[in-house]
Design a protein around this motif. Sequence first.
Motif, PDB file in Angstrom:
ATOM      1  N   ASN A  63       0.820  -1.208   0.000  1.00 56.69           N
ATOM      2  CA  ASN A  63       0.000   0.000   0.000  1.00 56.69           C
ATOM      3  C   ASN A  63       0.855   1.260   0.000  1.00 56.69           C
ATOM      4  O   ASN A  63       1.594   1.507  -0.952  1.00 56.69           O
ATOM      5  CB  ASN A  63      -0.981  -0.028   1.168  1.00 56.69           C
ATOM      6  CG  ASN A  63      -2.064   1.021   1.073  1.00 56.69           C
ATOM      7  OD1 ASN A  63      -2.553   1.311  -0.015  1.00 56.69           O
ATOM      8  ND2 ASN A  63      -2.453   1.605   2.181  1.00 56.69           N
ATOM      9  N   LEU A  64       0.820   2.058   1.085  1.00 52.47           N
ATOM     10  CA  LEU A  64       1.508   3.348   1.117  1.00 52.47           C
ATOM     11  C   LEU A  64       2.881   3.295   1.773  1.00 52.47           C
ATOM     12  O   LEU A  64       3.536   4.320   1.898  1.00 52.47           O
ATOM     13  CB  LEU A  64       0.630   4.378   1.842  1.00 52.47           C
ATOM     14  CG  LEU A  64      -0.756   4.615   1.227  1.00 52.47           C
ATOM     15  CD1 LEU A  64      -1.515   5.661   2.026  1.00 52.47           C
ATOM     16  CD2 LEU A  64      -0.640   5.042  -0.240  1.00 52.47           C
ATOM     17  N   GLU A 187      -6.664  -0.637  -5.430  1.00 50.07           N
ATOM     18  CA  GLU A 187      -5.842   0.574  -5.420  1.00 50.07           C
ATOM     19  C   GLU A 187      -4.503   0.309  -4.739  1.00 50.07           C
ATOM     20  O   GLU A 187      -3.460   0.795  -5.185  1.00 50.07           O
ATOM     21  CB  GLU A 187      -6.580   1.711  -4.702  1.00 50.07           C
ATOM     22  CG  GLU A 187      -7.711   2.326  -5.504  1.00 50.07           C
ATOM     23  CD  GLU A 187      -8.321   3.528  -4.796  1.00 50.07           C
ATOM     24  OE1 GLU A 187      -7.811   3.910  -3.707  1.00 50.07           O
ATOM     25  OE2 GLU A 187      -9.293   4.086  -5.319  1.00 50.07           O
ATOM     26  N   GLN A 191      -0.440   0.297  -6.529  1.00 56.84           N
ATOM     27  CA  GLN A 191       0.638   1.225  -6.186  1.00 56.84           C
ATOM     28  C   GLN A 191       1.913   0.785  -6.904  1.00 56.84           C
ATOM     29  O   GLN A 191       2.199  -0.414  -7.010  1.00 56.84           O
ATOM     30  CB  GLN A 191       0.877   1.230  -4.673  1.00 56.84           C
ATOM     31  CG  GLN A 191      -0.257   1.791  -3.850  1.00 56.84           C
ATOM     32  CD  GLN A 191      -0.388   3.298  -3.992  1.00 56.84           C
ATOM     33  OE1 GLN A 191       0.597   4.013  -4.141  1.00 56.84           O
ATOM     34  NE2 GLN A 191      -1.610   3.783  -3.956  1.00 56.84           N
ATOM     35  N   ALA A 194       4.109  -2.357  -5.920  1.00 55.09           N
ATOM     36  CA  ALA A 194       3.479  -3.096  -4.827  1.00 55.09           C
ATOM     37  C   ALA A 194       3.348  -4.586  -5.136  1.00 55.09           C
ATOM     38  O   ALA A 194       3.639  -5.427  -4.285  1.00 55.09           O
ATOM     39  CB  ALA A 194       2.109  -2.504  -4.506  1.00 55.09           C
TER      40      ALA A 194
END
Length: 285
Positions: A63-64, A187, A191, A194
């Motif tokens: 993810n982030l 989503e 990334q 990812a």
Amino acid sequence: MPTSRQIVVNGVRLHYVEAGEASGPLVVLLHGFPEFWRAWEGQIGPLARAGFRVVVPDLRGYNLSEKPPGVDAYRVGNLQEDVAALIRALGHERAHVVGHDWGGIVAWALAIRQPEVVERLVVLNAPHPAAFRRVARKPAQWRRSWYIFFFQLPWLPERFLHRFGAWALRGTNPNAYSGEDRRLYREAWDQPGAATAMINYYRAMGRAGGTQGGGRSSQVRAPTLLLWGERDVALLPELADADGLEPYVPDLRVVRFPRASHWVMRDEPVRVNNLLIGFLSGAPV
């Protein structure tokens, strides 16, 4: 709603969400594949309302969080050190650690290699290394573990994840994952870098010969609760057997969920939450 934060620990920038009182006992929730912090959406609020400081990172590569290049960056030793460094960076010497799937593998490794960091340990559908060594050679488990061998291939697993990742998120509760959940998961998988980073967890495990950390000295000192959904399509139920684990996990409780899948905290969130709150508060299971 939990608060979104960023932190650099062990040389890697991690994204995490936090909820609850800053002065409460720290609980770190570790997600598995192919999820991210949202895997624990049903547990964050109840734990925070029970008085805990709840911290839920996106593990490295997800993810982030930052996505270091190369397979070796995703060895279990690096992953468990990320969690230990996060706990220290948050101003704590120890924390309750809860892990599911790959998060469970990391939680076991942390409790084995840095026992001073783990107050209480909860693992959901991830076997202790000794149990995995005992069962992994059985043909029935080999058949269930086909995806681990598939993930050793170049580029093709990434294609598979992008196209069929949502297929993995299937449990016994048809309402476990909403359409919004699946959109947010896609989503996260989209990334940059990812998909490769997530699959590199398995490639790193393959390079290590399938080991998940620790040999004969794989002892866990912390009081431990193992929660196991018995309709797991990837892991045999006998991986949760306490028999034979006494030398490794002397203070172990096992709770089985006959109707739950691998995604036990999604399939039976109320019962899981009650067990988590009680056990982490020191109540008997």
